[in-house]
Design a protein around this motif. Structure first.
Motif, PDB file in Angstrom:
ATOM      1  N   GLU A 135       0.831  -1.206   0.000  1.00 21.31           N
ATOM      2  CA  GLU A 135       0.000   0.000   0.000  1.00 21.31           C
ATOM      3  C   GLU A 135       0.861   1.250   0.000  1.00 21.31           C
ATOM      4  OE1 GLU A 135      -3.923   0.928   2.434  1.00 21.31           O
ATOM      5  OE2 GLU A 135      -2.160   1.372   3.663  1.00 21.31           O
ATOM      6  N   THR A 136       2.003   1.184   0.703  1.00 17.10           N
ATOM      7  CA  THR A 136       2.939   2.299   0.774  1.00 17.10           C
ATOM      8  C   THR A 136       4.319   1.833   0.353  1.00 17.10           C
ATOM      9  OG1 THR A 136       1.707   3.210   2.639  1.00 17.10           O
ATOM     10  CG2 THR A 136       3.901   4.092   2.265  1.00 17.10           C
ATOM     11  N   HIS A 172       5.050   5.349   8.324  1.00 11.62           N
ATOM     12  CA  HIS A 172       5.158   3.989   7.812  1.00 11.62           C
ATOM     13  C   HIS A 172       6.631   3.606   7.655  1.00 11.62           C
ATOM     14  CE1 HIS A 172       4.720   0.574   5.096  1.00 11.62           C
ATOM     15  NE2 HIS A 172       3.456   0.535   5.430  1.00 11.62           N
ATOM     16  N   THR A 225       8.790   4.552   4.673  1.00  7.83           N
ATOM     17  CA  THR A 225       9.140   5.947   4.394  1.00  7.83           C
ATOM     18  C   THR A 225      10.390   6.419   5.123  1.00  7.83           C
ATOM     19  OG1 THR A 225       7.781   6.816   6.220  1.00  7.83           O
ATOM     20  CG2 THR A 225       6.682   6.460   4.119  1.00  7.83           C
ATOM     21  N   ILE A 248       7.355   8.790  -2.340  1.00  7.12           N
ATOM     22  CA  ILE A 248       6.534   7.819  -1.611  1.00  7.12           C
ATOM     23  C   ILE A 248       5.271   7.619  -2.426  1.00  7.12           C
ATOM     24  CG2 ILE A 248       5.211   7.317   0.485  1.00  7.12           C
ATOM     25  CD1 ILE A 248       7.035   9.224   2.000  1.00  7.12           C
ATOM     26  N   TYR A 279       1.537   5.997  -2.238  1.00 10.78           N
ATOM     27  CA  TYR A 279       0.497   5.474  -1.352  1.00 10.78           C
ATOM     28  C   TYR A 279      -0.749   5.226  -2.182  1.00 10.78           C
ATOM     29  CZ  TYR A 279      -3.276   5.715   2.152  1.00 10.78           C
ATOM     30  OH  TYR A 279      -4.396   5.461   2.921  1.00 10.78           O
TER      31      TYR A 279
END
Length: 510
Positions: free
Chosen positions: A134-135, A391, A394, A504, A506
């Motif tokens: 997801e990230t 997260h 990151t 990043i 997301y």
């Protein structure tokens, strides 16, 4: 310890096969050894593979993959010589959202099936071992991978790049599609890649679109929000950096292309202060945003845009054509942008909203026909919730572009009132600025809260470079998918001539 093939692995390969990329800048430590081990395992797992010569296979096996010896120049030189002679590199990218489709694309037998079909002699095919999370954070992004990231809302698909040349992303899924459909698209594409003596990426995508129009059926339903914040026009930094920011935004809009509508949104602090002295610079920059070939830009007021009591200079409103509507509707894309003034009561540190303002917004929502069919996004300057936990993906991103520990942020003075408004009206996302940190969290109602860093630039404590922060939020209300990309772009200056692009990504459903 070996790693799984990922977007970072694809980025690493794109850098290696690009003859213009300086491999001396690539990592030589544990990360590189992990990538090399993964590459070796992928190649030797392919029956009768013609990827790896005996000499290179021996070189791979001699790497100190489990030790501490650095990956040497010889390894990178031989890898570039081996893969760089191929006509193309293809990366199969799962969706990360559609579980059933991802099972097909992550099946270890898929690549073997394709290669047994004789589709491997002109290029290199990499299948990711698992769907993107997801990230995901990626540093030093190569332009080839950016092609796929620009189409993240359309994943799954195949990224195809020519070494040192063009790259194109081919989406694979369609509404109501089945596994047989995906197989047919894969076979068609790789047959063309290997069947034509010269690969022309643009012509190939036109042919693919004509053959599989259903794959592109809903692309016009997308909308991009170009999320900007904290320009502080009139400040010394802004005076020095504005031209470079404008160049970056132009190139970003060109990369996004013309298929989807793009709306620039500034979440406050457009101007350094509320006086008259910066008005011409503000007017000039606003004209630039309006002439980017996109939709009319939007601004919500920030703490430096207003006087201490929260009031605004009327000439400022005139200079930017300030939208008086509480909600801006985009009927074709079924999106409504709710403009919230968090400085209205003069609480410029934390910000606040009041019941009266929210009642006015709800009145506008009630007046809209079929409002329930729209996805609503709230935009304001201040933080509606405290961002605390970042997260794990990151960590490298923040270490590079900020270089300091991430500190918890303070929420709105009346955060509970605002969050109740979001839940009551089924708002699907919130965008804000204020603290100069690109960040996101999800509140208790599972609403993404997305913050933009300083678009005029922030100096990293890691390398002393200036990084511009821009977010691109892409939404497709038909497929109900959302992707948010947090960009950090390094400004070349003072002998630092190479721009860097970190990100990043997301992605979620809305």
């Amino acid at each position: 310890m070996q790693t799984s093939s990922s977007l970072a692995f694809a980025n690493w390969l794109a850098q290696i096969i690009d003859p213009m990329f300086n491999v001396a800048t690539l990592d030589r430590g544990a990360s590189a050894r992990n990538m090399a081990a993964l590459l070796l395992n992928k190649f030797i797992a392919i029956p009768n593979s013609n990827y790896v010569t005996e000499d290179f296979s021996k070189h791979l096996l001699e790497l100190d993959l489990d030790g501490e010896s650095p990956v040497d120049d010889e390894f990178y030189s031989k890898l570039r010589a081996m893969i760089g002679q191929k006509q193309w590199l293809a990366v199969i990218i799962p969706s990360g959202i559609d579980v059933e489709t991802d099972k097909v694309l992550c099946d270890p037998h898929l690549l073997e099936y394709l290669l047994k079909s004789g589709l491997n002699h002109r290029g290199v095919v990499i299948a990711l071992d698992e769907a993107p999370q997801e990230t995901t954070a990626i540093l030093n992004i190569h332009p080839t991978l950016r092609t796929a990231l620009n189409e993240a809302i359309s994943w799954p698909g195949i990224l195809v790049g020519v070494p040192g040349g063009d790259s194109v992303f081919f989406p694979l899924s369609s509404p109501g599609g089945m596994e047989l459909d995906i197989d047919a698209r894969l076979i068609w594409l790789f047959s063309r890649l290997n069947g034509e003596p010269d690969i022309h990426m643009g012509k190939l995508k036109i042919a693919y679109r004509a053959e599989f129009p259903e794959v592109f059926e809903h692309e016009s339903a997308c909308i991009n929000i170009l999320h900007l914040s904290d320009f502080n026009i009139g400040s010394k930094s802004a005076n020095f950096r504005t031209q470079r920011v404008q160049d970056f935004l132009r190139s970003l809009i060109e990369e996004l292309g013309e298929n989807a509508k793009t709306v620039p949104v500034v979440t406050g602090n457009l101007m350094e202060g509320p006086g008259e002295q910066h008005m011409n610079a503000v007017r000039s920059f606003w004209t630039f945003l309006a002439q980017l070939g996109v939709e009319e830009p939007l601004l919500v007021l920030g703490s430096s845009d207003v006087r201490k009591d929260g009031n605004i200079n009327e000439n400022y409103l005139t200079a930017i054509g300030f939208p008086m509507a509480k909600v801006i509707w985009y009927d074709a894309e079924k999106i409504g942008l709710i403009c919230v003034n968090s400085v209205v009561q003069g609480n410029l540190t934390n910000g606040s909203v009041n019941r009266s303002q929210l009642d006015e917004i709800e009145y506008e929502l009630a007046r809209k026909k079929n409002a329930k069919d729209f996805k609503l996004i709230a935009i304001l300057h201040h933080h509606p919730i405290p961002h605390q936990k970042i997260h794990p993906q990151t960590d490298l991103f923040y270490a590079q572009i900020i270089g300091t520990d991430f500190k918890p942020t303070m929420p709105l003075e009346d955060a509970d009132l605002f969050l109740g408004f979001l839940q009551k009206n089924s708002v699907c996302m919130v965008l804000h600025g204020h603290h100069h940190i690109p960040c996101f969290s999800v509140n208790e109602q599972n609403i993404p809260v997305i913050g933009c860093g300083s678009s005029i630039g922030h100096m990293s404590n890691t390398d002393g470079s200036i990084y511009f922060s821009v977010n691109i939020i892409t939404i497709n209300t038909i497929t109900e998918k959302m992707s948010c990309r947090f960009f950090a772009y390094r400004k070349p200056e003072g002998g630092i001539i190479e721009p860097k692009w970190h990100e990043i990504l997301y992605r979620t459903t809305i």
